[in-house]
Design a protein around this motif. Sequence first.
Motif: not given
Length: 599
Positions: A479-504
């Motif tokens: 859904k969006e990238i927050t200051e501290t991680g990744v927010l999925l459309e179902d509301g799940t929040e994934l805290p992250a120090d690094v995000i890797v976009y393995a998106t092809g």
Amino acid sequence: MLDTTPTDQVTAILNDFGAALEAGDIARATAMFQDDCYWRDLVTFTWNIATLEGRDAIAAMLAAQLAQTAPSGWRIAEGEVATEDGGVTTAWISFETAVARGHGLIRLKNGLIWTLLTTMVELKGHEEPLGFARPLGAKHGAGKHRPSWKEEREAEARDLGYATQPYVVIIGGGQGGIALGARLRQLNVPTIILEKNDRPGDSWRNRYKSLCLHDPVWYDHLPYLPFPPNWPVFAPKDKIGDWLEMYTKIMELNYWTRTTCKQASFDEATDEWTVVVDRDGQEVVLRPKQLVLATGMSAKANLPNYPGMDRFRGDQHHSSKHPGPDAYRGKRAVVIGSNNSAHDICAALWENDVDVTMVQRSTTHIVRSDSLMEIGLGGLYSEQAVRGGMTTDKADLIFASLPYRILHEFQIPLYDQMRERDADFYAGLEKAGFRLDWGDDGSGLFMKYLRRGSGYYIDVGASQLIIDGKIKLAHGQVKEITETGVLLEDGTELPADVIVYATGYGSMNGWAADLIGQDVADKVGKCWGLGSATTKDPGPWVGEQRNMWKPTKQPALWFHGGNLHQSRHYSQFLSLQLKARMEGIATPVYGMPETYHLG
């Protein structure tokens, strides 16, 4: 009366077929094919890479091309015999045209031609200097002030692009550009390869440190110079980089490093390109007749544009820019994607004590490396195949001889075997929550690769980490990238120090848009895919890889790419097309498909 042998049967068919073609009797020639028949031609008849499906398509091609092609000499190839298995008679064949010599593979069913592969081997009068024709090297005799080999090479490297112009410029110096450059060198086609990196092979060296080839060594040889017999089955990226650098030097390629293409334009009045490049800080203008984009299937990164990416406080990058795991020990990583790169990166991060979560946005096809090698590749590309007499050229042609229209029918039983053999493995993945698929029609990895170039992982260990819960799984769209991680459309929040976009990666014609113009990219259309109307490969059916290794809607613009196998195999046919044009040989192109998709 003695029964005829398979060799007798094929010889009789070839004699009749050749006689019909020499007589211009197209009806008689096409009557020798069964109703569901396929003729795949690599350059010899069509000056294209094209598959004719059915008698009507074959008749239409012959009506357009036969008179100028003037084929003759149809015969079973020297030293070969026809074989019969399961009602199908198969034979290696040789033939000639007015301008070339060809090789192929024929399959008969019920005394009629089922599949026919015809490939161009060499142009008459322009053969490669191989074997008995190899250069002497030494200059016997005497003569004053003769230049040495080294001096001649230095003069060529100094003058080409300045005092003299190349006939071909290849943009991209990875395995594709290098393989094509080697072929063109042997055909005496003046060529410059442009590479942005500091050294040949850096396109491999600069990737994440755990990267290894997922294809085995027998599948990956380069033209002329195969890997030595002690080369590892799955070569690490830096070893591949070193091999490419060595190969580039040994094959005497004119290879410009630290060179980027700024723009290119085609003058239809002169049939000439103007290619403006920055060569290590100096602007150089090249004027080739032919331009090849060999920028690779994995060069145009598909970086998503999620809301909030600009406010993320940590490190974020596309997988192509991933530096490796060392800087992230003890931190939290989120890898968005679930194909080859995502799995490799997740495994390396876990090995280096990173808390890692993989975000699976859609289903993924997974096949274990051992099973793929044994069941999927073993008959053609393996040590057992080599010891059984299989050569790389033969393996390539056998694979090429199966028309894409029916290739999935041969693949489905193989992947059914893998599914049964590794049932416990797949059950473990599903229990862990991993969402699997086998392709839209159950045909597995190769068809996914040919249709869309994505959607799979060849397992070399990461899957067990998922089964064991060491690589965490999340599902759904971002859904969006927050200051501290990744927010999925179902509301799940994934805290992250690094995000890797393995998106092809995007279509190769994106490079045409960047370097030449969007109008040219749109004229050419999408690269890759067959038009199979499966996921990410929209129809209509075109029957060959879109725009790859063959003429495009833009005159004198070519695309070359794919894995090491394709770079080796198709560089032969692209180099012959370019050589023919340089020598002024007529190249009437048949069967260029319409542009249906822009990219």
